[in-house]
Design a protein around this motif. Structure first.
Motif, mmCIF file in Angstrom:
data_model
loop_
_atom_site.group_PDB
_atom_site.id
_atom_site.type_symbol
_atom_site.label_atom_id
_atom_site.label_comp_id
_atom_site.label_asym_id
_atom_site.label_seq_id
_atom_site.Cartn_x
_atom_site.Cartn_y
_atom_site.Cartn_z
ATOM 1 N N ALA A 299 23.170 4.123 25.514
ATOM 2 C CA ALA A 299 23.358 5.014 24.368
ATOM 3 C C ALA A 299 23.226 4.236 23.067
ATOM 4 O O ALA A 299 22.586 4.707 22.110
ATOM 5 N N SER A 300 23.806 3.036 23.012
ATOM 6 C CA SER A 300 23.730 2.215 21.802
ATOM 7 C C SER A 300 22.290 1.804 21.503
ATOM 8 O O SER A 300 21.834 1.880 20.358
ATOM 9 N N ALA A 301 21.559 1.401 22.528
ATOM 10 C CA ALA A 301 20.167 0.994 22.334
ATOM 11 C C ALA A 301 19.308 2.183 21.917
ATOM 12 O O ALA A 301 18.387 2.038 21.085
ATOM 13 N N THR A 302 19.595 3.351 22.467
ATOM 14 C CA THR A 302 18.851 4.555 22.095
ATOM 15 C C THR A 302 19.023 4.855 20.611
ATOM 16 O O THR A 302 18.045 5.094 19.901
ATOM 17 N N LEU A 303 20.257 4.834 20.143
ATOM 18 C CA LEU A 303 20.521 5.142 18.744
ATOM 19 C C LEU A 303 19.943 4.070 17.824
ATOM 20 O O LEU A 303 19.456 4.374 16.729
ATOM 21 N N THR A 304 19.958 2.832 18.265
ATOM 22 C CA THR A 304 19.380 1.747 17.457
ATOM 23 C C THR A 304 17.888 1.953 17.268
ATOM 24 O O THR A 304 17.358 1.767 16.159
ATOM 25 N N GLU A 305 17.186 2.368 18.314
ATOM 26 C CA GLU A 305 15.748 2.597 18.193
ATOM 27 C C GLU A 305 15.460 3.808 17.310
ATOM 28 O O GLU A 305 14.523 3.791 16.496
ATOM 29 N N VAL A 306 16.253 4.850 17.427
ATOM 30 C CA VAL A 306 16.090 6.019 16.561
ATOM 31 C C VAL A 306 16.303 5.626 15.100
ATOM 32 O O VAL A 306 15.541 6.028 14.215
ATOM 33 N N ALA A 307 17.340 4.831 14.834
ATOM 34 C CA ALA A 307 17.616 4.376 13.469
ATOM 35 C C ALA A 307 16.455 3.542 12.927
ATOM 36 O O ALA A 307 16.116 3.637 11.738
ATOM 37 N N ARG A 308 15.857 2.719 13.786
ATOM 38 C CA ARG A 308 14.724 1.898 13.342
ATOM 39 C C ARG A 308 13.553 2.773 12.912
ATOM 40 O O ARG A 308 12.915 2.520 11.877
ATOM 41 N N GLN A 309 13.275 3.821 13.684
ATOM 42 C CA GLN A 309 12.176 4.734 13.324
ATOM 43 C C GLN A 309 12.489 5.473 12.020
ATOM 44 O O GLN A 309 11.610 5.663 11.177
ATOM 45 N N ILE A 310 13.741 5.893 11.849
ATOM 46 C CA ILE A 310 14.122 6.576 10.611
ATOM 47 C C ILE A 310 13.979 5.640 9.423
ATOM 48 O O ILE A 310 13.501 6.036 8.351
ATOM 49 N N ALA A 311 14.370 4.390 9.598
ATOM 50 C CA ALA A 311 14.245 3.413 8.514
ATOM 51 C C ALA A 311 12.786 3.233 8.099
ATOM 52 O O ALA A 311 12.475 3.141 6.898
ATOM 53 N N VAL A 312 11.886 3.182 9.076
ATOM 54 C CA VAL A 312 10.457 3.074 8.759
ATOM 55 C C VAL A 312 10.007 4.293 7.962
ATOM 56 O O VAL A 312 9.256 4.183 6.981
ATOM 57 N N GLY A 313 10.466 5.474 8.363
ATOM 58 C CA GLY A 313 10.144 6.689 7.622
ATOM 59 C C GLY A 313 10.664 6.638 6.203
ATOM 60 O O GLY A 313 9.977 7.042 5.250
ATOM 61 N N VAL A 339 23.841 6.235 10.554
ATOM 62 C CA VAL A 339 23.571 5.796 9.179
ATOM 63 C C VAL A 339 23.816 4.295 9.030
ATOM 64 O O VAL A 339 23.065 3.593 8.345
ATOM 65 N N GLY A 340 24.859 3.783 9.690
ATOM 66 C CA GLY A 340 25.118 2.348 9.623
ATOM 67 C C GLY A 340 23.949 1.540 10.159
ATOM 68 O O GLY A 340 23.573 0.502 9.582
ATOM 69 N N ARG A 341 23.342 2.008 11.235
ATOM 70 C CA ARG A 341 22.184 1.320 11.787
ATOM 71 C C ARG A 341 20.970 1.444 10.860
ATOM 72 O O ARG A 341 20.188 0.498 10.705
ATOM 73 N N VAL A 342 20.793 2.619 10.252
ATOM 74 C CA VAL A 342 19.680 2.801 9.307
ATOM 75 C C VAL A 342 19.836 1.838 8.137
ATOM 76 O O VAL A 342 18.859 1.202 7.704
ATOM 77 N N ARG A 343 21.055 1.715 7.627
ATOM 78 C CA ARG A 343 21.309 0.781 6.517
ATOM 79 C C ARG A 343 20.956 -0.655 6.916
ATOM 80 O O ARG A 343 20.515 -1.452 6.079
ATOM 81 N N HIS A 344 21.165 -0.974 8.179
ATOM 82 C CA HIS A 344 20.828 -2.321 8.654
ATOM 83 C C HIS A 344 19.317 -2.565 8.632
ATOM 84 O O HIS A 344 18.858 -3.645 8.227
ATOM 85 N N PHE A 345 18.538 -1.568 9.045
ATOM 86 C CA PHE A 345 17.096 -1.772 9.196
ATOM 87 C C PHE A 345 16.322 -1.682 7.873
ATOM 88 O O PHE A 345 15.296 -2.355 7.721
ATOM 89 N N ILE A 346 16.766 -0.846 6.944
ATOM 90 C CA ILE A 346 15.976 -0.636 5.725
ATOM 91 C C ILE A 346 15.680 -1.953 4.989
ATOM 92 O O ILE A 346 14.521 -2.212 4.632
ATOM 93 N N PRO A 347 16.665 -2.828 4.743
ATOM 94 C CA PRO A 347 16.354 -4.077 4.020
ATOM 95 C C PRO A 347 15.437 -5.018 4.787
ATOM 96 O O PRO A 347 14.874 -5.950 4.200
ATOM 97 N N LEU A 348 15.275 -4.781 6.099
ATOM 98 C CA LEU A 348 14.411 -5.649 6.898
ATOM 99 C C LEU A 348 12.938 -5.313 6.731
ATOM 100 O O LEU A 348 12.080 -6.101 7.157
ATOM 101 N N CYS A 349 12.644 -4.148 6.106
ATOM 102 C CA CYS A 349 11.234 -3.785 5.946
ATOM 103 C C CYS A 349 10.886 -3.392 4.508
ATOM 104 O O CYS A 349 9.814 -2.815 4.278
#
Length: 393
Positions: A299-313, A339-349
């Motif tokens: 479940a954690s890995a699933t949400l992390t991948e979803v957050a990564r795709q949202i961050a790219v968007g 949202v916490g995961r999205v916040r993590h990914f946005i600065p990486l790209c």
């Protein structure tokens, strides 16, 4: 006080200015408005008397002035011109009636009809009647209205399109039909645009010149606010980020119905990702979120991948719109675990990440947006319609 120093050419223009000032301020005094406008106190007294007789304003007290003098203080009469708003979803209609300042007086929820446009139009009329009855006012008191729809409204063709969740709505000339049925001006827009407007008025978009509201639930959508205005695009489809070519093959025609990004991050996608990775079958998205707290690594890995795709968007959105803030909402988008995961990914790209916050209005954002839109419409009407003819039984 918003009334600029100027001389009005007619009493009606002065009346309109006084009503607008009362809409935007808790209290107004005729002495202060006379000073700001340059009009004589007698002229302003006559205008206030006319508006008081017509029910637009009412005395709420007096304020002390120089040398012991006092001035009458007025407020906008709450029931002189009512505002209607309806946030329509695939499963329910959330409707409300507000006064001219936007204070909600009554609200209701009921299942969205799936019997086609004719039944939908009648449902909105019945909502107006029911709400008016709740506040003990005739329907004729409603001066303006707005409706948010899970689809796009083409202002040129005057029709809805891309409405997958309500039967018989594509091609519906909704705005013209509702105005005919209701007997007062009404505006229609995408539900996420309305939610963005609600955030601008009462939520996380207040005093933010440029921001976007992203709603994630069954699908994904976006409302854009730039310089205090909703950007709708040439066909009313601006913000349909579900169609961004992210997370899937943009040339796959199966993505034409919902979009590549929606197929990657929507509720169905989350369940499919989780089950495909070996997770328990038959869980809801809420169950999957709850499983994270129990240490479910899939479940954690699933949400992390979803957050990564949202961050790219989001980064793609930033490249075009350069928003100051991203406001996240919707049944999935408002979850802090995402949202916490999205916040993590946005600065990486991106070297210039925007602020990313969760809506404080929650599911009321869309409803408040329709009230705000109705209020704006009332203001427009005051520029062209004689105040005495508005919202009268």
């Amino acid at each position: 006080m918003i009334l600029a120093s100027q001389t009005f050419s007619s009493r009606q223009q002065i009346q309109r200015a006084v009503i607008l000032a009362a809409m935007d301020n808790e209290q107004v005094s005729r002495a202060e408005l006379a000073r700001l406008s340059g009009l004589s106190k007698q002229t302003m007294s006559d205008v206030f008397r006319d508006l008081e007789d017509d029910g637009w304003i009412e005395v709420v007290g007096r304020t002390s002035g120089n040398v012991g003098r006092s001035a009458a203080v007025y407020e906008l009469s709450p029931n002189r011109a009512l505002l209607f708003g309806a946030d329509v979803g695939g499963t329910k209609v959330h409707a409300a009636l507000a006064d001219a300042k936007g204070t909600v007086l009554a609200e209701m929820e009921e299942p969205t009809t799936q019997a086609g446009s004719e039944a939908f139009g009648e449902q909105i009329v019945e909502c107006c009647r029911s709400l008016a009855a709740q506040v003990g006012q005739p329907v004729n008191r409603i001066a303006a209205g707005a409706v948010g729809i899970p689809g796009a409204f083409d202002p040129a063709r005057r029709q809805l399109f891309m409405v997958p969740n309500i039967a018989g709505m594509n091609g519906y000339a909704i705005e013209d039909d509702l105005q005919r049925r209701l007997g007062f001006p009404a505006r229609v827009d995408n539900d996420v645009n309305m939610a963005a407007k609600g955030e601008m008025w009462r939520g996380e978009g207040q005093n933010i010149a440029c921001f976007v509201f992203i709603a994630i639930g069954t699908g994904i959508g976006m409302g854009i606010i730039n310089e205090g205005r909703v950007l709708s695009g040439s066909r009313g489809a601006a913000g349909e980020i579900s169609t961004l070519p992210i997370g899937g093959d943009p040339f796959d025609a199966r993505n034409f119905h919902a979009g590549a990004l929606e197929h990657s991050v929507g509720s169905i996608a989350i369940r499919d990702r989780y089950e495909g990775a070996g997770g328990s079958r038959g869980l809801t998205v809420r169950d999957i979120f709850d499983a994270i707290d129990r240490g479910d690594q899939i479940a954690s890995a699933t949400l992390t991948e979803v957050a990564r795709q949202i961050a790219v968007g989001i980064v793609a959105i930033c490249a075009i719109l350069d928003p100051q803030r991203i406001v996240m909402g919707g049944s999935i988008g408002e979850r802090e675990e995402l949202v916490g995961r999205v916040r993590h990914f946005i600065p990486l790209c991106t070297p210039t990440p925007p602020e990313c916050v969760v809506s404080t209005l929650g599911r009321r954002a869309g409803l408040l947006g329709t009230i705000s839109q109705s209020r704006d419409l009332l203001r427009e009407m005051l520029l062209t319609t004689e105040p005495s003819k508005m919202g009268r039984p």
